[in-house]
Write a protein that holds these residues in place. Sequence first.
Motif, short mmCIF file in Angstrom:
data_model
loop_
_atom_site.label_atom_id
_atom_site.label_comp_id
_atom_site.label_asym_id
_atom_site.label_seq_id
_atom_site.Cartn_x
_atom_site.Cartn_y
_atom_site.Cartn_z
N HIS A 64 5.12 -34.79 -5.07
CA HIS A 64 5.84 -35.30 -3.91
C HIS A 64 5.46 -34.55 -2.63
CE1 HIS A 64 9.35 -35.52 -1.14
NE2 HIS A 64 9.35 -36.79 -1.52
N GLY A 65 5.18 -33.25 -2.75
CA GLY A 65 4.88 -32.45 -1.56
C GLY A 65 3.42 -32.05 -1.43
N ARG A 66 2.54 -32.77 -2.12
CA ARG A 66 1.14 -32.33 -2.21
C ARG A 66 0.40 -32.33 -0.88
NH1 ARG A 66 -1.27 -37.00 -6.06
NH2 ARG A 66 -3.09 -35.62 -6.05
N TYR A 67 0.89 -33.05 0.13
CA TYR A 67 0.22 -33.08 1.43
C TYR A 67 1.00 -32.32 2.49
CZ TYR A 67 -1.88 -37.02 -1.06
OH TYR A 67 -2.48 -37.82 -2.01
N SER A 68 1.96 -31.49 2.07
CA SER A 68 2.88 -30.85 3.01
C SER A 68 2.39 -29.51 3.55
CB SER A 68 4.25 -30.64 2.35
OG SER A 68 4.80 -31.86 1.93
N ALA A 69 1.47 -28.85 2.86
CA ALA A 69 1.10 -27.49 3.24
C ALA A 69 0.61 -27.35 4.68
CB ALA A 69 0.07 -26.92 2.26
N PRO A 70 -0.21 -28.28 5.21
CA PRO A 70 -0.63 -28.12 6.61
C PRO A 70 0.53 -28.17 7.60
CG PRO A 70 -2.10 -29.61 5.46
CD PRO A 70 -0.93 -29.38 4.55
N TYR A 71 1.57 -28.94 7.27
CA TYR A 71 2.76 -28.95 8.13
C TYR A 71 3.46 -27.60 8.08
CZ TYR A 71 2.27 -34.04 8.43
OH TYR A 71 1.80 -35.30 8.67
N LEU A 72 3.48 -26.99 6.89
CA LEU A 72 4.07 -25.66 6.76
C LEU A 72 3.31 -24.65 7.61
CD1 LEU A 72 5.97 -23.60 5.42
CD2 LEU A 72 4.37 -23.53 3.49
N ARG A 73 1.98 -24.77 7.62
CA ARG A 73 1.19 -23.86 8.46
C ARG A 73 1.59 -23.98 9.93
NH1 ARG A 73 -5.12 -24.69 9.78
NH2 ARG A 73 -4.16 -26.67 10.34
N ASP A 74 1.76 -25.21 10.41
CA ASP A 74 2.19 -25.40 11.80
C ASP A 74 3.52 -24.70 12.06
OD1 ASP A 74 -0.03 -26.89 12.29
OD2 ASP A 74 1.01 -28.80 12.59
N SER A 75 4.44 -24.81 11.11
CA SER A 75 5.75 -24.18 11.28
C SER A 75 5.62 -22.66 11.31
CB SER A 75 6.68 -24.60 10.14
OG SER A 75 6.88 -26.00 10.13
N LEU A 76 4.72 -22.12 10.51
CA LEU A 76 4.49 -20.67 10.52
C LEU A 76 3.91 -20.23 11.86
CD1 LEU A 76 3.09 -20.29 6.91
CD2 LEU A 76 5.17 -19.19 7.78
N LEU A 77 2.96 -21.00 12.39
CA LEU A 77 2.40 -20.68 13.71
C LEU A 77 3.49 -20.75 14.77
CD1 LEU A 77 -1.01 -22.61 13.64
CD2 LEU A 77 -0.64 -20.16 13.34
N ASP A 78 4.36 -21.75 14.69
CA ASP A 78 5.45 -21.87 15.65
C ASP A 78 6.37 -20.66 15.60
OD1 ASP A 78 4.52 -24.34 16.46
OD2 ASP A 78 5.88 -25.47 15.16
N ALA A 79 6.52 -20.08 14.41
CA ALA A 79 7.42 -18.93 14.24
C ALA A 79 6.77 -17.61 14.65
CB ALA A 79 7.88 -18.85 12.79
N GLY A 80 5.47 -17.66 14.99
CA GLY A 80 4.79 -16.44 15.41
C GLY A 80 3.94 -15.80 14.34
N ALA A 81 3.83 -16.44 13.18
CA ALA A 81 3.00 -15.90 12.10
C ALA A 81 1.57 -16.44 12.22
CB ALA A 81 3.57 -16.27 10.75
N LEU A 82 0.65 -15.71 11.64
CA LEU A 82 -0.73 -16.18 11.50
C LEU A 82 -0.86 -16.71 10.07
CD1 LEU A 82 -3.60 -16.28 12.79
CD2 LEU A 82 -4.03 -14.09 11.70
N ALA A 83 -1.29 -17.94 9.91
CA ALA A 83 -1.40 -18.54 8.58
C ALA A 83 -2.71 -19.30 8.51
CB ALA A 83 -0.23 -19.48 8.31
N GLU A 84 -3.48 -19.03 7.47
CA GLU A 84 -4.76 -19.71 7.32
C GLU A 84 -5.16 -19.73 5.85
OE1 GLU A 84 -6.48 -21.98 8.04
OE2 GLU A 84 -7.88 -21.48 9.68
N THR A 85 -6.13 -20.57 5.52
CA THR A 85 -6.61 -20.70 4.15
C THR A 85 -8.12 -20.52 4.10
OG1 THR A 85 -6.93 -23.09 4.32
CG2 THR A 85 -4.77 -22.32 3.60
#
Length: 532
Positions: A381-402
């Motif tokens: 159900h959530g298999r395409y959700s991870a890139p949206y999570l990355r955006d949320s992490l960037l919005d919160a001030g975190a650095l997130a990458e793969t």
Amino acid sequence: MDMLWNGWGDPARATPLPDTVTGLLRELLGVKPRAAASVPLEEIDVPGPPLEEAARRALEAAVGDRADGVRTDAETRIRHTRGKSTPDLLRMRTGDTADAPAAVVLPDGHDEVLAVLEACAEHGLALVPFGGGTSVVGGLAPGRRGTFVALDPRRMNRLLDLDEISRTATLQPGLRAPEAEALLAEHGYTLGHFPQSYEWATIGGFAATRSSGQASAGYGRFDEMVLGLTVATPEGTLDTGRAPRSAAGPDLRQLVLGSEGAFGVITSVTVRVRPVPEVRRYEGWRFASFEEGAAALRRLAQDGPRPTVLRLSDETETLIGLAQPDAIGTFPERQDAGCLAVLGFEGTEHDTAHRRAGAAAVLRASGGVLAGEEPGERWAHGRYSAPYLRDSLLDAGALAETLETATYWSRVPALYAAVRGALTGTLTEAGTPPLVLCHISHVYENGASLYFTVVCAQGEDPVAHWTRAKHAANEAILAAGGTITHHHGVGTDHRDWYVREAGPLGIGALRAVKRSLDPAGLLSPGVLLPED
């Protein structure tokens, strides 16, 4: 609909992080709120298109003087600037449009693509094919400064042929994956290619980057699905593939696959298709350790029965719930449950039940404990959700990458340790200790890919901060015997390490191909190969 210009996907699906997760980021990783909000799209200053009038007229004529065939407005150029890597997004959020194309050209067929290439050659314009815009390795901006145009194939979005006897389909490159699946489904078929970028990436992009979907254990990689390609080059048309396999010399299809637009523009792709599965079943299995789980996956990959989906999260990824991106922040009760493997089975009712039972016997014999269907269904159900999570992490001030790599089974433990060590050491030394997570994302009889996710504080200069860590990881990958990329592609981010992996003789051979098909060096300069 276009993708979010400074983030991923559909803006309506963007959601902030739960307060619990934001608090943990602050407490455990020292993440601080962003110093400044993203620059609004309408406030971004894009220099006027530096196209000479004669060049513009030539491009317009190439696409039949069709209205909107050549676009030079600011918004279109911004939306075709770079891809979706974390550095790409960070730059866009500051309003940096240094890599914006001078124009975006939208041809409607192979002949028009040839005409566009002829116009570019006549006026000395570099050209970068831009499909879904999902590149995360610097594949959509040339590796040199100068005037260039982006070629957007969105109007080339048709199913050209379906051979139901041979079970092949010929698709145009601008089809997004969901569009291709819908067209095939009308006839009872599926391509079976479902990468994380599925909702936005295109057929041409899949071929140009050797994409690999999340169901690759059952359907294979995209390059394994491709039977034929038509390519427009500055020197003419290249047609490859008149049979499923051939002994007629080296396979030119393999030369085009993964070439990232450096040798030509893919204008059609012939792929094998399969009947839409009767059933789809997903489930989760628990293992005490990543090592134990990897050994179980190896047994299935080598001796079967092989599931359609087969992946394994390490202890850290399982603990925080990234194995199921839409579960982030819910903190399931069994946080000490080792590693989560997700298995999927697709096909007929009988075949699916048979493979599922056989796989269960292997996993139990390997120390696995069935966790039921819920973890697998939730992953699906959530298999395409991870890139949206990355955006949320960037919005919160975190650095997130793969980042990702692959190697032989015997080298997986050393590669896993080397990359984790390089990322952790580099970022900790810089004062931002990271959270490093990993999963086995694709399996083969002889090896597997490792997919890493990194989260830490952004630091003073987040782009430079990540670049240092990425370079350290690249060095660790080569030193441990891994390939510099398994499915993200080369781009400018991996180019220099790809040169070392291929070796001087191999790169020399590719340069010769480049000179033959694109003698003026107009196509995606510096993206796959360093410029002479």
